[in-house]
Write an enzyme that holds these catalytic residues in place. Sequence first.
Site, short mmCIF file in Angstrom:
data_model
loop_
_atom_site.label_atom_id
_atom_site.label_comp_id
_atom_site.label_asym_id
_atom_site.label_seq_id
_atom_site.Cartn_x
_atom_site.Cartn_y
_atom_site.Cartn_z
N LYS A 126 0.83 -1.21 0.00
CA LYS A 126 0.00 0.00 0.00
C LYS A 126 0.86 1.26 0.00
O LYS A 126 0.65 2.18 -0.77
CB LYS A 126 -0.89 0.06 1.25
CG LYS A 126 -2.09 -0.83 1.22
CD LYS A 126 -2.95 -0.63 2.46
CE LYS A 126 -2.23 -0.89 3.76
NZ LYS A 126 -1.76 -2.25 3.95
N GLU A 185 0.87 5.17 11.04
CA GLU A 185 1.78 4.34 10.25
C GLU A 185 3.20 4.47 10.78
O GLU A 185 3.44 5.07 11.81
CB GLU A 185 1.68 4.72 8.77
CG GLU A 185 0.45 4.11 8.10
CD GLU A 185 0.46 2.58 8.11
OE1 GLU A 185 1.45 1.99 7.70
OE2 GLU A 185 -0.55 1.98 8.55
N ARG A 186 4.16 3.91 10.04
CA ARG A 186 5.53 3.86 10.53
C ARG A 186 6.22 5.21 10.49
O ARG A 186 6.19 5.89 9.47
CB ARG A 186 6.34 2.87 9.70
CG ARG A 186 5.89 1.48 9.88
CD ARG A 186 6.61 0.56 8.91
NE ARG A 186 5.68 -0.48 8.55
CZ ARG A 186 4.87 -0.42 7.51
NH1 ARG A 186 4.95 0.57 6.67
NH2 ARG A 186 4.01 -1.37 7.30
#
Lengths: 452, 450
Positions: free
Chosen positions: B153, B179-180
């Site tokens: 993604k 997210e990261r």
Amino acid sequence: MILALMKGMCDMDNKIDKKLEDIKNNDNVYSVGKVIKVNPYTVIVSGLADITYYEEVNIADKAKGFVFAVGKNTVTVSLVEVGSKINPGDLVYSLKKQFKCLFSMDSMGKVIDIFGNDLIAGKKFDNLVEVPIENEPIPIMDRGLVTREFLTGITGIDMLYPIGRGQRQLIIGDKKTGKTQIALDAIVNQKDKNMVCIYVALGKTKKEVKDIYLELAKRGASSYTIVIASFNDELPNRTYLTPYVALSIAESMMLDSYDVLVVIDDLKKHADVYRQISLASRKTPGRDAYPSDIFYAHSKMLEKGCQHKDGGSITILPIVETKSSDITDYISTNIISICDGQLVLSSKNFARGEKPALNYGLSVSRLGGNVQSSDMKRVGSLVRNKLLDYLEVRDIYELANFDEMSPELQMRMKNGKIILEKLKQYKFAPKSKEEMLKLYEFLEVGDNDASR
Amino acid sequence: MMQVGKIITISDISVEIILSDNSLKIGDILEVEGNSKYLFEVVEINNISAVCLSLYSTRGLQKGSTVIKKSDELEIEYSDKILGRVFNSYGDVIDGLPFESEKKVKVSNSTVSLKEVKASNEPLWTGIKVIDFFAPLQKGFKMGLLGGAGVGKTVLIKELIHNIYASSKSNAVFVGAGERSREGKELYEDMKSSDLLDKMTMVFGQMGDNPVSRSKSVTTGLRMAEYLRDEKGQDVLIFIDNIYRFIQAKAEIATELKELLIENGYPSNMASEISSIEERINSNDKGSITSFQAIYIPADDLSDDAVQTVMSYMDGQIVLDRKVAELGLYPAIDVFKSTSRLVDAEKIGERHFNLVERVLAMLTRYEELEEIIAVLGIEELSEDDKLVFYRSRKLRNYFSQPMFVAESFTNIKGEFVDIKDILDDVENILNGKYDNVDESKFRYIGKYHE
């Protein structure tokens, strides 16, 4: 070395004694409470009107814990050490300090817990420093790019799904597929590479941990490896806290410019322990009865994996055990979505003798060639592409007549077979980059059709 | 400053306050007197107490602490000063550079009404073969990028930023929600080194942050996109990675506040929470907002309630599939599930539409054939089926593509492919023009060169 890392030594026992003395002399009566209910891993306490969140408390010299929730009239205390049975009515003393764990600078080459005990020698270290159980998240701008290689010595990893310093690479697979072995191989391969290794054993048996300890010692990894263990016969809160504390230790080393590797074996057990604690405290469960913040529990832990802008790094290899090769269950997908890639191990490959039993189709490294040297990157992407192509074609043409295939297809099949064969590697038999490159030299020689 | 009460309960992300003042409103921001590291937002109120969410960690907070009111609501910068800068979920600049505010506004805003909302617009080509062919989009579209963990993604989002944002004059907002952090920092460095940062605003509430921060990053980023649309009249791009994390964070908060949950632990007001975001991401007379929203699929379960609710707002969807990824074909898109509102003969033209239909029919047959082959082998197929088999494999390989941002994985330079070339190539493969070309020649190429 590491000894220089931790500052501010103190003698905890003295501090507690003094506090108890104060309390007996009624110097700060207001911070005494009374146990009103005893649960398996928590106690409910009345009083303690000016307690702080996550403050350490002592329960009648029988047990130790920290404040987990502050209610209107009561306080919930999570227990981390219980000496003898707690009774309702026992006095609870607040220690006027945040709950912290203990670590000794002499832990290298030892098996320890998060309270400063040398588990093999069976005694407490005598030069302990306090470690916070968790720090604030590492700010996004304090992170650097992950570009430095972290070599495991395993061809299928270093060449195809490489790991960089500061990367979080999940190792996932069924029981008995060699997950721990890959982590141990990686640790042993860090010899003379200026890496501090921390192996965190969660919910393993004592026999397993002792085996791992002896194996690491035998391979000469003791001088740079610490084993931190928590067992199932201990309070679940300890197992829950252990990886966070291990990462706090790693974080302070990273901030001192050390490269640290942390192996967490394994996180599925950690998730289960957290579920146990959470259900016991009557929190509404979410999917598969795990608490609704199970993702956060793991994301904040694994986000400690980082290449710091000032030079140090924390590389994390978390391990997750699956059932029937299903990597799409809730906990596995959560952790996959946090990590920077996954090494998937297949029990079928393992049984076939293809070791390490990597499933090359499902394994991923999100950093890819960014962490490889240019020759490893060039050859690695060539090998990966051809291998994946072969693995797919192999199944389709399994029943076809080899002689009737087009010469191109024949070449692809032949090369693919050789590539796969050369990825086989026995445990503790690390290869250097040069050796790996040599294995695949044949692919770059001109007479091979499929490479064009 | 005004004292409003004292703290009586504390948990990980919430506190309760006994009130000494009855002027508090929901949304007010409070802080502990003498310690500005503890900040709260009021979410529930009655005549004696207020429940608040803590913006940061509550560890070390003392019971009985005095609380004062700081401001009416979270405020964010509402001027051109946002461009080229990085903010946290609460609107504070976090890139470490000096910042001078010009104008601030409250973060909440109303949704776009039916009267204002603008529906259709000009097409927008992404240069990514599989998207432009199966799920083409237009300005003002909402594109959902769905995929389980680790199927690509984020790489796709980055490629879209590269292909669309880099070549347009529009401003863009990137929202990193749950997210990261590593990827957030990488994107920042990428944008900086390719001189694209100065037209972009970034907002981060990443996965190491508490759920309050993770959920607020979306509204903060959205308010900034609204500024670009309404005040500057632009066609704005907003990239949200990942909208699922917004609901996930809301679920964590709902549990903490002891609300009753629906199945799989989602909050009961999930539909209205999502609607309050999605109905703001719209185009009006002043400008358009085109959004790309990554949607994480928990446990690879596409029928998940949260995923389905978000999907119902999308104009198009690109579904990433683990089985395709396993074959090493990226972008790993499931062509049967990826589509958009534009796939209609009246909108994209008859030729394109018919080609899509033919490709899908052929690939459907291919899937059936695969099963037959697994049992009988390829030689048992009829001549017609053999043609279907070989052409399908070429098509499948053709829809893989070298991407600019994935150069480090493939070692192949990325390519932007024109829609005309895609249609020609697909037509030629379908009609058998390339029957004598080996299928591996179609793997990881841009347009086909003979």
